[in-house]
Design a protein around this motif. Structure first.
Motif, PDB file in Angstrom:
ATOM      1  N   PRO A  19     -19.125 -11.196   9.155  1.00  0.00           N
ATOM      2  CA  PRO A  19     -19.972 -11.275   8.062  1.00  0.00           C
ATOM      3  C   PRO A  19     -20.325 -12.386   8.178  1.00  0.00           C
ATOM      4  O   PRO A  19     -19.972 -13.770   8.188  1.00  0.00           O
ATOM      5  N   HIS A  20     -20.887 -12.826   7.444  1.00  0.00           N
ATOM      6  CA  HIS A  20     -21.994 -13.861   7.364  1.00  0.00           C
ATOM      7  C   HIS A  20     -22.681 -14.197   6.190  1.00  0.00           C
ATOM      8  O   HIS A  20     -22.836 -13.669   5.261  1.00  0.00           O
ATOM      9  N   ARG A  21     -22.099 -15.400   5.349  1.00  0.00           N
ATOM     10  CA  ARG A  21     -22.445 -15.500   4.265  1.00  0.00           C
ATOM     11  C   ARG A  21     -23.786 -15.607   4.107  1.00  0.00           C
ATOM     12  O   ARG A  21     -24.535 -17.064   4.243  1.00  0.00           O
ATOM     13  N   ILE A  22     -24.212 -15.410   2.364  1.00  0.00           N
ATOM     14  CA  ILE A  22     -25.578 -15.763   2.322  1.00  0.00           C
ATOM     15  C   ILE A  22     -25.787 -16.389   0.658  1.00  0.00           C
ATOM     16  O   ILE A  22     -26.927 -17.133   0.374  1.00  0.00           O
ATOM     17  N   ALA A  23     -24.633 -15.481  -0.158  1.00  0.00           N
ATOM     18  CA  ALA A  23     -24.633 -16.674  -0.852  1.00  0.00           C
ATOM     19  C   ALA A  23     -23.459 -16.433  -1.811  1.00  0.00           C
ATOM     20  O   ALA A  23     -22.469 -16.037  -1.602  1.00  0.00           O
ATOM     21  N   THR A  24     -23.304 -17.497  -2.405  1.00  0.00           N
ATOM     22  CA  THR A  24     -21.773 -17.115  -3.655  1.00  0.00           C
ATOM     23  C   THR A  24     -22.494 -17.292  -4.947  1.00  0.00           C
ATOM     24  O   THR A  24     -23.770 -17.718  -5.529  1.00  0.00           O
ATOM     25  N   VAL A  25     -21.806 -16.154  -5.717  1.00  0.00           N
ATOM     26  CA  VAL A  25     -22.010 -16.200  -7.271  1.00  0.00           C
ATOM     27  C   VAL A  25     -20.821 -15.958  -8.125  1.00  0.00           C
ATOM     28  O   VAL A  25     -19.567 -15.315  -7.592  1.00  0.00           O
ATOM     29  N   ASP A  26     -20.291 -17.459  -9.051  1.00  0.00           N
ATOM     30  CA  ASP A  26     -19.128 -17.305  -9.690  1.00  0.00           C
ATOM     31  C   ASP A  26     -18.500 -17.890  -8.316  1.00  0.00           C
ATOM     32  O   ASP A  26     -18.416 -18.453  -7.388  1.00  0.00           O
TER      33      ASP A  26
END
Length: 121
Positions: A19-26
């Motif tokens: 997996p590749h991170r595209i965003a952080t939500v809280d």
């Protein structure tokens, strides 16, 4: 704040089951992943996990059944439930994953597929 183009982000990598991170939500992470074939049986004792299929068909295997998840659909795997995502017939599946930041990629199982450092794209 800018829109995230998922198609463009998917074009930036080929590595499967990573997996590749595209965003952080809280305290949650949004990942994109590509995969083909079988993953490993595992569970997350304290975290739910969401898979939204963007392209292809994923089969989420549970010990008592298998759920077919097609493009445009999603499935939530509740915490503590053993599961194994898979594909069939050599099809590469693209998925968006949503999970807590501290979720271990393969739960408590260590294997050659375990990822501990996520690339941000």
């Amino acid at each position: 704040m800018e829109a995230i183009n998922i198609k463009e982000k998917l074009s930036k990598f080929d590595k499967q089951w990573h997996p590749h991170r595209i965003a952080t939500v809280d305290n949650n992470q949004v990942y994109l992943a590509k995969f083909e074939g079988d993953f490993i049986w595992h569970k997350h004792d304290d975290e739910d996990e969401l898979f939204q299929i963007i392209k292809g068909t994923m089969y989420m295997k549970f010990r008592d059944k298998t759920v077919k998840v097609e493009a445009g659909e999603l499935i939530v795997v509740p915490k503590g439930v053993e599961h194994c995502p898979t594909t069939s017939n050599g099809e590469e599946v693209h998925a968006l994953l949503f999970e807590k930041a501290n979720t271990k990629h393969t739960g408590g199982i260590e294997s050659e597929r375990t990822v501990s450092q996520y690339i941000e794209i």
